[in-house]
Design a protein around this motif. Structure first.
Motif, PDB file in Angstrom:
ATOM      1  N   UNK A  30       0.853  -1.144  -0.106  1.00  0.00           N
ATOM      2  CA  UNK A  30      -0.078   0.043  -0.087  1.00  0.00           C
ATOM      3  C   UNK A  30       0.864   1.196  -0.146  1.00  0.00           C
ATOM      4  N   UNK A  31       0.170   2.347  -0.300  1.00  0.00           N
ATOM      5  CA  UNK A  31       1.078   3.604  -0.319  1.00  0.00           C
ATOM      6  C   UNK A  31       1.572   4.022   0.998  1.00  0.00           C
ATOM      7  N   UNK A  32       2.803   4.442   1.165  1.00  0.00           N
ATOM      8  CA  UNK A  32       3.535   4.762   2.447  1.00  0.00           C
ATOM      9  C   UNK A  32       3.900   6.347   2.211  1.00  0.00           C
ATOM     10  N   UNK A  33       3.245   7.001   3.383  1.00  0.00           N
ATOM     11  CA  UNK A  33       3.407   8.537   3.641  1.00  0.00           C
ATOM     12  C   UNK A  33       4.680   8.928   3.555  1.00  0.00           C
ATOM     13  N   UNK A  34       5.113  10.150   2.750  1.00  0.00           N
ATOM     14  CA  UNK A  34       6.291  10.684   2.824  1.00  0.00           C
ATOM     15  C   UNK A  34       6.365  11.956   3.546  1.00  0.00           C
ATOM     16  N   UNK A  59     -20.182  -6.919  -9.547  1.00  0.00           N
ATOM     17  CA  UNK A  59     -20.218  -6.573 -10.925  1.00  0.00           C
ATOM     18  C   UNK A  59     -18.633  -7.017 -11.271  1.00  0.00           C
ATOM     19  N   UNK A  60     -18.703  -7.477 -12.551  1.00  0.00           N
ATOM     20  CA  UNK A  60     -17.375  -8.040 -13.213  1.00  0.00           C
ATOM     21  C   UNK A  60     -16.431  -6.609 -12.921  1.00  0.00           C
ATOM     22  N   UNK A  61     -17.109  -5.370 -13.116  1.00  0.00           N
ATOM     23  CA  UNK A  61     -16.054  -4.365 -13.440  1.00  0.00           C
ATOM     24  C   UNK A  61     -15.687  -3.782 -11.929  1.00  0.00           C
ATOM     25  N   UNK A  62     -16.059  -4.497 -10.939  1.00  0.00           N
ATOM     26  CA  UNK A  62     -15.517  -4.177  -9.402  1.00  0.00           C
ATOM     27  C   UNK A  62     -14.167  -4.768  -9.443  1.00  0.00           C
ATOM     28  N   UNK A  63     -13.732  -5.759 -10.313  1.00  0.00           N
ATOM     29  CA  UNK A  63     -12.415  -6.292 -10.262  1.00  0.00           C
ATOM     30  C   UNK A  63     -11.423  -5.205 -10.065  1.00  0.00           C
ATOM     31  N   UNK A  64     -10.697  -5.040  -9.172  1.00  0.00           N
ATOM     32  CA  UNK A  64      -9.496  -4.039  -8.926  1.00  0.00           C
ATOM     33  C   UNK A  64      -9.083  -4.514  -7.644  1.00  0.00           C
ATOM     34  N   UNK A  65      -8.176  -3.508  -7.231  1.00  0.00           N
ATOM     35  CA  UNK A  65      -7.238  -3.599  -5.846  1.00  0.00           C
ATOM     36  C   UNK A  65      -7.806  -2.649  -5.063  1.00  0.00           C
ATOM     37  N   UNK A  66      -8.144  -3.034  -3.658  1.00  0.00           N
ATOM     38  CA  UNK A  66      -8.746  -2.263  -2.897  1.00  0.00           C
ATOM     39  C   UNK A  66      -7.943  -1.947  -1.762  1.00  0.00           C
ATOM     40  N   UNK A  67      -7.790  -0.734  -1.191  1.00  0.00           N
ATOM     41  CA  UNK A  67      -6.995  -0.469   0.230  1.00  0.00           C
ATOM     42  C   UNK A  67      -7.842   0.214   1.117  1.00  0.00           C
ATOM     43  N   UNK A  68      -7.586  -0.170   2.381  1.00  0.00           N
ATOM     44  CA  UNK A  68      -8.315   0.290   3.502  1.00  0.00           C
ATOM     45  C   UNK A  68      -7.056   0.965   4.166  1.00  0.00           C
ATOM     46  N   UNK A  69      -7.597   2.443   4.718  1.00  0.00           N
ATOM     47  CA  UNK A  69      -6.465   3.303   5.151  1.00  0.00           C
ATOM     48  C   UNK A  69      -7.085   3.861   6.547  1.00  0.00           C
ATOM     49  N   UNK A  70      -6.180   4.291   7.445  1.00  0.00           N
ATOM     50  CA  UNK A  70      -6.706   5.011   8.644  1.00  0.00           C
ATOM     51  C   UNK A  70      -5.909   6.100   8.955  1.00  0.00           C
ATOM     52  N   UNK A  91      -2.399   5.888   6.939  1.00  0.00           N
ATOM     53  CA  UNK A  91      -1.693   4.609   6.975  1.00  0.00           C
ATOM     54  C   UNK A  91      -2.544   3.710   6.162  1.00  0.00           C
ATOM     55  N   UNK A  92      -1.870   2.804   4.965  1.00  0.00           N
ATOM     56  CA  UNK A  92      -2.754   2.030   4.274  1.00  0.00           C
ATOM     57  C   UNK A  92      -2.368   0.670   4.496  1.00  0.00           C
ATOM     58  N   UNK A  93      -3.282  -0.513   4.330  1.00  0.00           N
ATOM     59  CA  UNK A  93      -2.974  -1.708   4.057  1.00  0.00           C
ATOM     60  C   UNK A  93      -2.451  -2.143   3.013  1.00  0.00           C
ATOM     61  N   UNK A  94      -2.026  -3.408   2.913  1.00  0.00           N
ATOM     62  CA  UNK A  94      -1.378  -3.954   1.699  1.00  0.00           C
ATOM     63  C   UNK A  94      -2.204  -4.110   0.380  1.00  0.00           C
TER      64      UNK A  94
END
Lengths: 115, 118
Positions: A42-46, B82-93, B107-110
């Motif tokens: 995931x993106x990392x803050x700079x 939907x097929x169009x939902x296929x993608x990479x999803x990121x959670x962030x806090x 701060x993001x997840x992987x």
């Protein structure tokens, strides 16, 4: 309206060279952020700018990295003496300022490859 | 310190079925939570956020997410994929203290790769 734009979209450079990456935020957004995204991560803050000043640069990995935003709009991320480990996608984001609740809007990124 | 975990690298779901992408977080103050989606060769697109109030938040493209404070989770859901939902999803806090102070950085997840199968 126009979103966040970043140039160049791709940059290939040799180890040891200097590079500049540019970010144009959304008009009216006073907060600007730089993130780095490595493959499979995931993106990392700079760094975070509020207006012209860097309010938080705690994510810059070392003193080879520097960013400026002289007029409070366009920002440039500068990397000196590039290393192969600097290869990544560099993302810029902008948002309204003044509150933690505002979401950040991201540009398409600059893919940097150091050979 | 704040952190995000997305326990699944990949989620496969059949078109028309409900989907869930999991996210758990850790903060010392109050969490402000975000979901973003990334399509190939494109930037991150904002989907939805939880700041305060109703634990179920609705966002773009029919997505919703449920904040669960006791389980420190913020799972992304959609009733019919939907097929169009296929993608990479990121959670962030973003970690915000009880006084309202805190860092503006996310701060993001992987990330979780969602594949919707026709």
């Amino acid at each position: 309206g126009a979103g966040v734009s970043q140039t160049p979209s791709n940059k290939v450079t040799e180890k040891g060279k200097y590079v500049e990456l540019r970010c144009d935020p959304i008009s009216g957004h006073t907060a600007l952020y730089w993130y780095r995204q490595s493959l499979g991560q995931g993106p990392e803050f700079l760094i975070y700018f509020q207006g012209t000043g860097a309010a938080d640069d705690s994510g810059l990995p070392n003193d080879r990295f520097f960013a400026v935003r002289p007029e409070g709009s366009v920002s440039t991320l500068k990397i000196q003496r590039t290393e192969r480990g600097d290869s990544a996608v560099y993302l810029c984001a902008s948002s309204f300022a003044g509150g933690h609740s505002y979401e950040q809007y991201f540009g398409p990124g600059t893919r940097l490859t150091v050979t | 310190a704040q952190s995000v975990a997305q326990p699944e690298d990949q989620v496969n779901v059949a078109e028309g079925n409900p989907l869930t992408v999991k996210c758990t977080y850790s903060v010392s103050g109050n969490p402000y939570l975000f979901w973003y989606v990334q399509y190939p060769n494109r930037g991150l697109q904002f989907l939805l956020k939880y700041i305060t109030g109703d634990n179920l938040v609705k966002g773009s493209y029919g997505f919703e997410a449920e904040f669960n404070k006791s389980q420190t989770s913020f799972h992304l859901k959609k009733p019919s994929a939907l097929v169009s939902d296929s993608a990479l999803y990121f959670c962030a806090v973003r970690d915000v203290s009880y006084s309202g102070a805190g860092s503006y950085q996310l701060t993001f997840g992987k990330g979780t790769k969602l594949s919707v199968i026709p």
